[in-house]
Design an enzyme around this catalytic site. Sequence first.
Site, PDB file in Angstrom:
ATOM      1  N   ASP A  62      57.437 -25.556  28.604  1.00  0.00           N
ATOM      2  CA  ASP A  62      56.164 -26.226  28.813  1.00  0.00           C
ATOM      3  C   ASP A  62      55.067 -25.344  28.206  1.00  0.00           C
ATOM      4  O   ASP A  62      55.307 -24.159  27.907  1.00  0.00           O
ATOM      5  CB  ASP A  62      55.951 -26.428  30.323  1.00  0.00           C
ATOM      6  CG  ASP A  62      54.589 -26.981  30.650  1.00  0.00           C
ATOM      7  OD1 ASP A  62      54.182 -27.970  30.015  1.00  0.00           O
ATOM      8  OD2 ASP A  62      53.922 -26.417  31.541  1.00  0.00           O
ATOM      9  N   ASP A 101      55.534 -25.231  34.977  1.00  0.00           N
ATOM     10  CA  ASP A 101      54.745 -24.946  36.186  1.00  0.00           C
ATOM     11  C   ASP A 101      54.410 -26.173  37.016  1.00  0.00           C
ATOM     12  O   ASP A 101      54.107 -26.041  38.209  1.00  0.00           O
ATOM     13  CB  ASP A 101      53.424 -24.272  35.786  1.00  0.00           C
ATOM     14  CG  ASP A 101      52.478 -25.242  35.097  1.00  0.00           C
ATOM     15  OD1 ASP A 101      51.373 -25.464  35.614  1.00  0.00           O
ATOM     16  OD2 ASP A 101      52.843 -25.797  34.048  1.00  0.00           O
ATOM     17  N   ASP A 104      50.868 -25.704  28.766  1.00  0.00           N
ATOM     18  CA  ASP A 104      49.726 -25.373  29.614  1.00  0.00           C
ATOM     19  C   ASP A 104      50.184 -24.957  31.009  1.00  0.00           C
ATOM     20  O   ASP A 104      50.939 -25.671  31.670  1.00  0.00           O
ATOM     21  CB  ASP A 104      48.787 -26.577  29.711  1.00  0.00           C
ATOM     22  CG  ASP A 104      48.151 -26.894  28.376  1.00  0.00           C
ATOM     23  OD1 ASP A 104      47.157 -26.247  28.035  1.00  0.00           O
ATOM     24  OD2 ASP A 104      48.681 -27.774  27.665  1.00  0.00           O
TER      25      ASP A 104
END
Length: 246
Positions: free
Chosen positions: A20, A196, A22
Site C-alpha cells: 500500500d 495500514d 499512503d
Amino acid sequence: MPAHLPAPPAITPDWALFLDVDGTLLDFADAPGDVLVQPELIDVLAVLHGRLDGALALVSGRTLVQLDELFAPLHLPAAGLHGLERRDDGHISRDARPPALDGVLAAARSLAAKFPGARIEDKGVAVALHWRGAPAAEEPLREFASSALIDLPGYHLQPGNNVLELRPDGAHKGEAVVDLLALPPFKGRRPVFVGDDLTDEHAFTAVASHGGFGVLVGPRQPTAARYALHDPAAVRAWLEEGLSLA
C-alpha cells in the site's frame, strides 16, 4: 503497533511483495498531493523490484497516473483505485466512468468549499471525500456520500483513514492481489501484503489464503495481519534492511 503482533521477518527472495502507499510507504498529508516521497525510497523500491525478479507491486487507492508521478521514474506493477485499475506486463485496464458521477463530483466540491481544508478528489471512476484538514466536514460529507448513492447504482461507500470514497462495486485490494498472483512474476511466490487501512484487510485475508501473510502498519485493531510495524518510517527502514536479502 498492536501489542500482540510481532515485527515481520526479513524479506526473502521467494516473496511476492505487495505494498500500500499512503499511510504505509508514505506519511499522510492533509491533501493527497502534498505527500513527500524521498528519493531514497524510490531507490530502495527499484533495487527490491530487481532482487525479487519483478515481484513487487503497489496496491493503492490512488490512480496509476498518480502512482507513476509519485514514484517516477519507476513504473512498477500496480493496482490503482483499490483494484479498479490494473497494470501488469505493461497492460493497463480501467473501468468506465458513469455520466452521473460528474454531477455528484460538482455537488461534492460545492459542499467541501464550505469547509476550508476539506478536499474532493476526482479519481476517474471514483470520488474521494477527504476531511483530514477539516474535521468538521466529516459528518456533512458522510451524509452527502450516502445520499449520492441514489444517483450511482452499482456504487458503494468505501471508508478509509479520514476519507470516504464513492466507488464501483466488485473490486477490492484482495481481488487485485489474487489476480496478480496468477501471473508471472508473482505466480508461485509467497505473497506478503503491507498496509495500514481498513481497505487493506481484504488483501491481508487474500495473502493468508495463498500461504502468505499481512503486515499491519499502525495500531488499528482488529486485523487479519500476522505482523505489524509502527509507522511508515518503520516500513521504509524494514524495506531498506531487505536490500541485504540473498
